[in-house]
Design a protein around this motif. Sequence first.
Motif, PDB file in Angstrom:
ATOM      1  N   SER A   1     -38.557  70.464 -10.061  1.00 26.13           N
ATOM      2  CA  SER A   1     -38.753  71.683 -10.850  1.00 26.13           C
ATOM      3  C   SER A   1     -39.088  72.845  -9.915  1.00 26.13           C
ATOM      4  N   ARG A   2     -38.825  74.018 -10.413  1.00 27.25           N
ATOM      5  CA  ARG A   2     -39.045  75.232  -9.640  1.00 27.25           C
ATOM      6  C   ARG A   2     -40.547  75.453  -9.460  1.00 27.25           C
ATOM      7  N   PRO A   3     -40.992  75.744  -8.227  1.00 26.88           N
ATOM      8  CA  PRO A   3     -42.416  75.999  -8.009  1.00 26.88           C
ATOM      9  C   PRO A   3     -42.916  77.213  -8.790  1.00 26.88           C
TER      10      PRO A   3
ATOM     11  N   ILE B   1     -49.430  73.472  -1.937  1.00 21.32           N
ATOM     12  CA  ILE B   1     -49.720  74.898  -1.936  1.00 21.32           C
ATOM     13  C   ILE B   1     -49.100  75.520  -0.683  1.00 21.32           C
ATOM     14  N   TYR B   2     -48.273  76.543  -0.905  1.00 27.19           N
ATOM     15  CA  TYR B   2     -47.577  77.215   0.180  1.00 27.19           C
ATOM     16  C   TYR B   2     -47.855  78.708   0.134  1.00 27.19           C
ATOM     17  N   VAL B   3     -48.205  79.274   1.271  1.00 27.25           N
ATOM     18  CA  VAL B   3     -48.372  80.714   1.385  1.00 27.25           C
ATOM     19  C   VAL B   3     -47.314  81.204   2.359  1.00 27.25           C
ATOM     20  N   LEU B   4     -46.506  82.158   1.919  1.00 30.58           N
ATOM     21  CA  LEU B   4     -45.428  82.662   2.762  1.00 30.58           C
ATOM     22  C   LEU B   4     -45.522  84.164   2.916  1.00 30.58           C
ATOM     23  N   SER B   5     -45.366  84.608   4.156  1.00 38.56           N
ATOM     24  CA  SER B   5     -45.415  86.020   4.500  1.00 38.56           C
ATOM     25  C   SER B   5     -44.676  86.216   5.814  1.00 38.56           C
ATOM     26  N   HIS B   6     -44.188  87.415   6.040  1.00 39.36           N
ATOM     27  CA  HIS B   6     -43.567  87.730   7.331  1.00 39.36           C
ATOM     28  C   HIS B   6     -44.597  88.112   8.379  1.00 39.36           C
ATOM     29  N   ASP B   7     -45.812  88.422   7.960  1.00 37.84           N
ATOM     30  CA  ASP B   7     -46.847  88.907   8.867  1.00 37.84           C
ATOM     31  C   ASP B   7     -47.649  87.724   9.399  1.00 37.84           C
ATOM     32  N   ASP B   8     -47.365  87.310  10.635  1.00 39.13           N
ATOM     33  CA  ASP B   8     -48.015  86.136  11.217  1.00 39.13           C
ATOM     34  C   ASP B   8     -49.534  86.265  11.232  1.00 39.13           C
ATOM     35  N   ASP B   9     -50.048  87.435  11.598  1.00 37.63           N
ATOM     36  CA  ASP B   9     -51.502  87.621  11.670  1.00 37.63           C
ATOM     37  C   ASP B   9     -52.134  87.499  10.292  1.00 37.63           C
TER      38      ASP B   9
ATOM     39  N   GLN C   1     -35.811  76.896  -0.264  1.00 40.11           N
ATOM     40  CA  GLN C   1     -34.817  76.056  -0.936  1.00 40.11           C
ATOM     41  C   GLN C   1     -35.256  74.595  -0.918  1.00 40.11           C
ATOM     42  N   GLU C   2     -35.901  74.156   0.149  1.00 35.15           N
ATOM     43  CA  GLU C   2     -36.371  72.769   0.232  1.00 35.15           C
ATOM     44  C   GLU C   2     -37.440  72.462  -0.811  1.00 35.15           C
ATOM     45  N   ILE C   3     -38.225  73.475  -1.216  1.00 30.12           N
ATOM     46  CA  ILE C   3     -39.275  73.209  -2.203  1.00 30.12           C
ATOM     47  C   ILE C   3     -38.836  73.538  -3.623  1.00 30.12           C
ATOM     48  N   GLY C   4     -37.540  73.884  -3.828  1.00 32.07           N
ATOM     49  CA  GLY C   4     -37.044  73.974  -5.197  1.00 32.07           C
ATOM     50  C   GLY C   4     -36.427  75.275  -5.642  1.00 32.07           C
ATOM     51  N   PHE C   5     -36.308  76.269  -4.749  1.00 32.74           N
ATOM     52  CA  PHE C   5     -35.712  77.537  -5.143  1.00 32.74           C
ATOM     53  C   PHE C   5     -34.215  77.547  -4.852  1.00 32.74           C
TER      54      PHE C   5
ATOM     55  N   GLN D   1     -40.813  93.588   2.759  1.00 29.33           N
ATOM     56  CA  GLN D   1     -41.527  94.791   2.334  1.00 29.33           C
ATOM     57  C   GLN D   1     -43.044  94.609   2.392  1.00 29.33           C
ATOM     58  N   GLY D   2     -43.501  93.507   2.989  1.00 28.16           N
ATOM     59  CA  GLY D   2     -44.928  93.304   3.197  1.00 28.16           C
ATOM     60  C   GLY D   2     -45.632  92.471   2.142  1.00 28.16           C
ATOM     61  N   LYS D   3     -44.888  91.912   1.215  1.00 28.93           N
ATOM     62  CA  LYS D   3     -45.528  91.106   0.174  1.00 28.93           C
ATOM     63  C   LYS D   3     -45.836  89.706   0.695  1.00 28.93           C
ATOM     64  N   ILE D   4     -46.862  89.099   0.110  1.00 27.60           N
ATOM     65  CA  ILE D   4     -47.241  87.730   0.431  1.00 27.60           C
ATOM     66  C   ILE D   4     -47.194  86.929  -0.869  1.00 27.60           C
ATOM     67  N   PHE D   5     -46.685  85.707  -0.789  1.00 33.99           N
ATOM     68  CA  PHE D   5     -46.486  84.889  -1.977  1.00 33.99           C
ATOM     69  C   PHE D   5     -47.228  83.575  -1.882  1.00 33.99           C
ATOM     70  N   LEU D   6     -47.647  83.096  -3.049  1.00 33.56           N
ATOM     71  CA  LEU D   6     -48.212  81.765  -3.217  1.00 33.56           C
ATOM     72  C   LEU D   6     -47.220  80.969  -4.041  1.00 33.56           C
ATOM     73  N   PHE D   7     -46.785  79.826  -3.515  1.00 25.80           N
ATOM     74  CA  PHE D   7     -45.896  78.918  -4.230  1.00 25.80           C
ATOM     75  C   PHE D   7     -46.646  77.614  -4.422  1.00 25.80           C
ATOM     76  N   VAL D   8     -46.605  77.082  -5.652  1.00 26.99           N
ATOM     77  CA  VAL D   8     -47.281  75.821  -5.956  1.00 26.99           C
ATOM     78  C   VAL D   8     -46.251  74.850  -6.518  1.00 26.99           C
ATOM     79  N   THR D   9     -46.091  73.701  -5.857  1.00 34.35           N
ATOM     80  CA  THR D   9     -45.057  72.751  -6.262  1.00 34.35           C
ATOM     81  C   THR D   9     -45.557  71.706  -7.252  1.00 34.35           C
ATOM     82  N   ASP D  10     -46.863  71.566  -7.418  1.00 36.24           N
ATOM     83  CA  ASP D  10     -47.409  70.625  -8.402  1.00 36.24           C
ATOM     84  C   ASP D  10     -47.449  71.332  -9.757  1.00 36.24           C
ATOM     85  N   THR D  11     -46.295  71.392 -10.415  1.00 33.67           N
ATOM     86  CA  THR D  11     -46.183  72.184 -11.648  1.00 33.67           C
ATOM     87  C   THR D  11     -46.961  71.575 -12.808  1.00 33.67           C
ATOM     88  N   ASP D  12     -47.235  70.258 -12.784  1.00 30.34           N
ATOM     89  CA  ASP D  12     -48.017  69.641 -13.848  1.00 30.34           C
ATOM     90  C   ASP D  12     -49.466  70.125 -13.797  1.00 30.34           C
TER      91      ASP D  12
END
Length: 115
Positions: free
Chosen positions: A2-4, A32-40, A80-84, A98-109
């Motif tokens: 399922s989609r995160p 729990i995944y946090v993705l951003s382009h800003d390494d710091d 794509q590996e986690i469901g997108f 554009q500087g946004k940071i995202f939280l993706f959660v794969t445990d949808t239950d």
Amino acid sequence: MSRPVVREYQNDEKLKSDIEELSNIGVSKDDIYVLSHDDDRTERVADGVDANTIGKKEMGLSSLKNVFSKKGDELREKMQEIGFSEDESERYEEEMDQGKIFLFVTDTDKVAEWK
């Protein structure tokens, strides 16, 4: 698969708070995944929630207490590996440009209990 669940953040403190809340309801850091382009920025968030960052040597999804700090193609591939879909991955990656940071959660239950 399922989609995160996705949440977008401008505020790193709110992101950290939400990750702690997810842990409190039993969501594993492996989901729990946090993705951003800003390494710091990604590193600061990871340190604040006792999560690991994923460098170039950790290409699989097996050892993840997860924070990705990937660029371009690698970032889209991981999403794509986690469901997108490819289109969704491209859209999120463009928003990260554009500087946004995202939280993706794969445990949808478990995340269904999260408000």
